[in-house]
Scaffold this motif. Sequence first.
Motif, PDB file in Angstrom:
ATOM      1  N   UNK A   1       0.820  -1.205   0.000  1.00 31.41           N
ATOM      2  CA  UNK A   1       0.000   0.000   0.000  1.00 31.41           C
ATOM      3  C   UNK A   1       0.857   1.260   0.000  1.00 31.41           C
ATOM      4  N   UNK A   2       2.037   1.181   0.632  1.00 31.26           N
ATOM      5  CA  UNK A   2       2.949   2.329   0.564  1.00 31.26           C
ATOM      6  C   UNK A   2       3.456   2.537  -0.854  1.00 31.26           C
ATOM      7  N   UNK A   3       3.729   1.407  -1.539  1.00 30.37           N
ATOM      8  CA  UNK A   3       4.153   1.538  -2.942  1.00 30.37           C
ATOM      9  C   UNK A   3       3.024   2.113  -3.786  1.00 30.37           C
ATOM     10  N   UNK A   4       1.823   1.661  -3.527  1.00 30.34           N
ATOM     11  CA  UNK A   4       0.682   2.164  -4.289  1.00 30.34           C
ATOM     12  C   UNK A   4       0.431   3.639  -3.971  1.00 30.34           C
ATOM     13  N   UNK A   5       0.665   4.002  -2.700  1.00 31.98           N
ATOM     14  CA  UNK A   5       0.503   5.409  -2.317  1.00 31.98           C
ATOM     15  C   UNK A   5       1.492   6.293  -3.073  1.00 31.98           C
ATOM     16  N   UNK A   6       2.709   5.784  -3.254  1.00 32.56           N
ATOM     17  CA  UNK A   6       3.708   6.543  -4.005  1.00 32.56           C
ATOM     18  C   UNK A   6       3.258   6.756  -5.444  1.00 32.56           C
ATOM     19  N   UNK A   7       2.651   5.739  -6.025  1.00 31.66           N
ATOM     20  CA  UNK A   7       2.168   5.873  -7.408  1.00 31.66           C
ATOM     21  C   UNK A   7       1.074   6.927  -7.485  1.00 31.66           C
ATOM     22  N   UNK A   8       0.163   6.897  -6.541  1.00 28.62           N
ATOM     23  CA  UNK A   8      -1.024   7.746  -6.633  1.00 28.62           C
ATOM     24  C   UNK A   8      -0.747   9.196  -6.244  1.00 28.62           C
ATOM     25  N   UNK A   9       0.167   9.414  -5.329  1.00 29.87           N
ATOM     26  CA  UNK A   9       0.335  10.778  -4.805  1.00 29.87           C
ATOM     27  C   UNK A   9       1.580  11.488  -5.310  1.00 29.87           C
ATOM     28  N   UNK A  10       2.682  10.749  -5.459  1.00 28.14           N
ATOM     29  CA  UNK A  10       3.944  11.402  -5.812  1.00 28.14           C
ATOM     30  C   UNK A  10       4.184  11.471  -7.314  1.00 28.14           C
ATOM     31  N   UNK A  11       3.584  10.594  -8.048  1.00 29.59           N
ATOM     32  CA  UNK A  11       3.862  10.556  -9.489  1.00 29.59           C
ATOM     33  C   UNK A  11       2.600  10.820 -10.299  1.00 29.59           C
ATOM     34  N   UNK A  12       1.535  10.150  -9.957  1.00 33.24           N
ATOM     35  CA  UNK A  12       0.347  10.172 -10.805  1.00 33.24           C
ATOM     36  C   UNK A  12      -0.461  11.443 -10.522  1.00 33.24           C
ATOM     37  N   UNK A  13       0.043  12.575 -11.092  1.00 29.15           N
ATOM     38  CA  UNK A  13      -0.624  13.871 -10.958  1.00 29.15           C
ATOM     39  C   UNK A  13      -0.820  14.475 -12.347  1.00 29.15           C
TER      40      UNK A  13
END
Length: 587
Positions: free
Chosen positions: A58-70
């Motif tokens: 979920x931390x990896x998924x959080x990185x995808x959704x918040x830090x990159x996928x903008x």
Amino acid sequence: MRYRNKMILLYTAFVLVLSLAIGVTYYEYNSARLREREQQSLDFHAREVMQHFDASVEMLDYAIKTQVYSVDVVNALRICAYAGQNPDYPKEYYIDALLTLNNKLYTGPIENFYRIIVFNRFGHVVANRSNGKFGIDPNVSWEDIPWLDKVEGRGGKSVLIGVHEDDWGRQERPMVYSYVKELQGEDLGYIEVQQEQAYLGEILHAPDDGTQIYLFDPEGGLMFASQADVAAQELYGFAARLLDGEGGATPMGSAVRSRLTGACALAMLPDAALRAESMAMLRSTLIVVAVFAMASMLFVYVISSYLTKPVERMQEVIVRTQIENIGQSVASEKDSRELRSISEVSQLMDAYQDMTDRLSKAIEAERTTARLYMNSQFDALQAQVNPHFLFNVLNVISQRGMIDDDDLICEICANLAAILRYSTNTKQRLATVEEELNYLSQYAFLQKTRYQERFEYRSDVDDAVLPMQIPRLTIQQLVENSMHHGYQDTAAKMVISVSAKRGEGRTVIAVHDQGTGFAEDRVASILEQFAQTRSDLRNGRRMPNLEIGGMGLVNVYARLYLIFGERFDMTIINDGGSTVSILIRDA
């Protein structure tokens, strides 16, 4: 072997069997509880492993959704894709897009994962760790990535890639696992977030009770193992069987599949660990059983000694009892105290004393009976003189009839002699119904000779009744009673009918006459005498006159009751005359 030793041996065997049963039950119960606790523990550890792993993903998924996928990242990726498709696209736009991607990747925290990589099919690669030992190998092409086919066509759904060597490293390529997402749009590319395999060793820990834990990717690849040198495929097959509900008794295990990634966590207790716990439980069970058995045998020894001592004293009292002192107390004062120490033995001693008293009275009564029997034998021998004299007289009359050719006189004498012989037979008190009917025919012949046409005898008897035994002179007494009382005050023809039938579980012998019948008060009186006779015979209060020569319905009733008991009954009915019936139920 003394009674006490027998008692001790018997109860010792019982205690041993009981101890064994208790031990087996105790062991089986605790084994079941142990397996239940172990299974609950395995279920807990499997869920715990999966929870920790899902948290890391979920931390990896959080990185995808918040830090990159903008929005900025998506626009930059579109520019990179367009520049890749159009070589004439202004480079300054392309460079601005790369800078946007780099700024976005480097501004976020990186301590929760190993590396974030954004790449597309045109060779554009941007990573948050690309310098020094974390540098990106420029020679790596997207076509060299072996797991892209697992991501493509998944509709933008993130996919877990099991443990593999880092595909992008230039100096170091550690073992990592990745969470990858294909960006939706025309060749926008992919986002990969990596985490080192060593991180699993930091968040996943096997307990100290011998439980082994394993983690598999969705395709069965081993991601983490608490034990080295394991057969990953066999373990994954075991986990799959557990998930399908097909696990066996050993080894014990529990498997959980992640809804987020499809990964599988397995917690397993090897046979050796389970056997070690079972052996420890077996040793404790044997100790408990041994202590229980020893305590029980000691208790049995003490109690048996206490219980059997009065019995041994009673045995001595019984041995001292002789014919000469029967009915007298032969127990000493000490014996009496010990015999009274236990209420049951005291009651038994009282019953024994009562029995000896009654036996003493019975012996005295038997002696009296023996004397009376000898007297009765003398009287019976004396009584044989008169029938012998009568038989001689009948022979003389019969011979005179033969001399005078008077056949009737001869036949009368023959039947009368047969009647006398049958009625004076004191050796046999029972006769078959067939013998009774033969005797009755001889008696009826004499009555026919006397009354001529005024007397008629009828008989209707089933063959099944003929072998049945009844007291001698039973039916003849009923017939004689009917002739005497039924036709006492009338000159009408005397018709006597005798029937014997068997069916519905009973035998009925009936004597019917067409006379005046019994008066109602007479019937009531006879039935009352029947009831009194039955009560007297049942309770042994007195014995009525039962000799063969006796007459009357009460005599017949008493003799039949002595033979058949409660199976017998006797009825009197006025029905155009009178009918006296004997009812005997089958045994």
